[in-house]
Design a protein around this motif. Structure first.
Motif: not given
Length: 297
Positions: A106-107, A109, A104, A98
Motif C-alpha cells: 500500500v502507498d 508504507t 498487499k 490494505d
C-alpha cells in the motif's frame, strides 16, 4: 518515586518532523538550508538541542535520504553555533495495511529493518538519535508504526557501538516497560534518556496524571523530557519541568504560538524559555545539556 524539580532545564526544538504540515504553515522548514537556518535561530533563542528530520525539497514529504541529512548537518555544524544535535532514526517504520488484503503493498508504507534506519546516524555521528520503543496504531485508518523488541535491541546495540546516545521515544506505557527492560539488560548506557511523547493518536493521551504515573515508573538516574501536541505543547513545558524533567517544543508538534497566530521555531523556544524561567528554573546551555545527558563533546 519522587523526583526533584529540575533546576537546569534542557530545551529541545523539534524543527520540522515528517507530518503533512508543510501546506499548513509557511514557517515549516523543508530544504536543508531552511532546516539549518531554523536550527541556528532556535539555538540563539535558547534551545540547547535541535531535533532534525529532513524532507524532500520538491514534495515536502519526510525523507530518509542520507544526502539531505548530510547537507543539513553540515550547515548547522559549519555555522559555528553551539547546539546539541539530535537526529531522528524513526523513519522507516511505517506500515499501511490494505483492509481487504493485509499483505498487499500500500502507498505510504516505508518499512525497513533496524539497521537500515540508521545509515545517516552511522555516517554523521550526532550527539543523540531517537529510538522509537514500540509498535502502535498511528492515527485513524490502517497505518501502524512498527518497532519490535528484536528491532529495538538491534538498534540499541548499534547505538552503543557508535557512541551515540539513544533518546528512547515512549508513546505508551507498554513501550516504557520495554525501555526499562533494555536499560536493565545493559543495552542503554547511563544515564538513560527518555522522551515521553503525549497526545499522539493512538498512544498515550496528553493527561497530566498519566505523565506523572509514567515519570514514577522511570528507573533511577534516567533523564526525561516530554512533549504534547498542538495547543497542549506550551502548557506541557510546565508539566514536564514541574515533574523534574526537560522540555521539547517546535513545529514538528505544534504550528501555533496562540490562537490564529502561526509560530516559528524560534518563537516557540522563546516562549518555552519564559515558562521555564517563570517556574524558577534555569535554561541549560548546550554544554550543561551534554553534562546532564552524559554526552561526549
Amino acid at each position: 518515586m519522587s523526583r526533584p524539580r529540575t533546576r537546569d532545564v534542557v530545551i529541545t526544538c523539534a524543527l520540522t518532523g515528517a507530518a503533512d504540515s508543510v501546506g499548513k504553515s509557511p514557517h515549516v522548514p523543508v530544504t536543508p538550508q531552511q532546516i539549518a537556518d531554523d536550527a541556528i535561530a532556535a539555538a540563539h533563542a535558547g534551545a540547547a538541542v535541535v531535533h532534525v528530520h529532513v524532507r524532500h525539497p520538491e514534495t515536502g514529504r519526510g525523507s530518509r535520504d542520507v544526502a539531505l541529512y548530510r547537507e543539513a548537518v553540515r550547515l548547522i555544524r559549519d555555522s559555528g553555533v553551539d547546539v546539541v544535535l539530535n537526529l531522528t532514526a524513526g523513519m522507516g517504520g511505517d506500515l499501511v495495511i490494505d483492509r481487504e488484503d493485509p499483505l498487499k503493498p500500500v502507498d505510504g508504507t516505508d518499512l525497513v529493518n533496524a539497521l537500515d534506519r540508521l545509515p545517516h546516524v552511522e555516517e554523521l555521528l550526532p550527539d543523540i538519535a531517537t529510538l522509537d520503543c514500540g509498535s502502535y496504531n498511528f492515527g485513524d485508518g490502517s497505518a501502524l508504526y512498527v518497532s519490535t523488541p528484536d528491532m529495538l535491541r538491534t538498534g540499541a546495540k548499534r547505538f552503543q557501538e557508535l557512541g551515540v546516545k539513544p533518546e528512547l521515544e515512549i508513546f505508551d506505557t507498554g513501550q516504557l516497560w520495554f525501555a526499562t527492560e533494555m536499560i536493565a539488560e545493559g543495552l542503554i548506557d547511563a544515564p538513560g534518556l527518555v522522551q515521553l511523547c503525549m497526545g499522539v493518536p493512538y498512544g498515550a493521551p496528553a493527561d497530566p496524571g498519566l505523565l506523572a504515573a509514567m515519570v514514577n515508573l522511570l528507573p533511577d538516574g534516567v533523564q526525561f523530557t516530554s512533549f504534547a501536541l498542538g495547543r497542549d505543547q506550551l502548557p506541557w513545558v510546565a508539566q514536564s519541568v514541574l515533574l523534574g524533567g526537560h522540555a521539547r517544543v517546535g513545529l514538528e508538534d505544534n504550528l501555533y504560538l496562540s490562537r490564529g497566530v502561526k509560530a516559528t521555531n524560534a518563537a516557540l523556544v522563546e516562549r518555552a524559555v519564559a515558562i521555564v524561567e517563570g517556574l524558577g528554573a534555569s535554561v541549560a546551555t548546550p554544554d550543561r545539556a551534554r553534562e546532564i545527558f552524559g554526552l561526549g563533546r
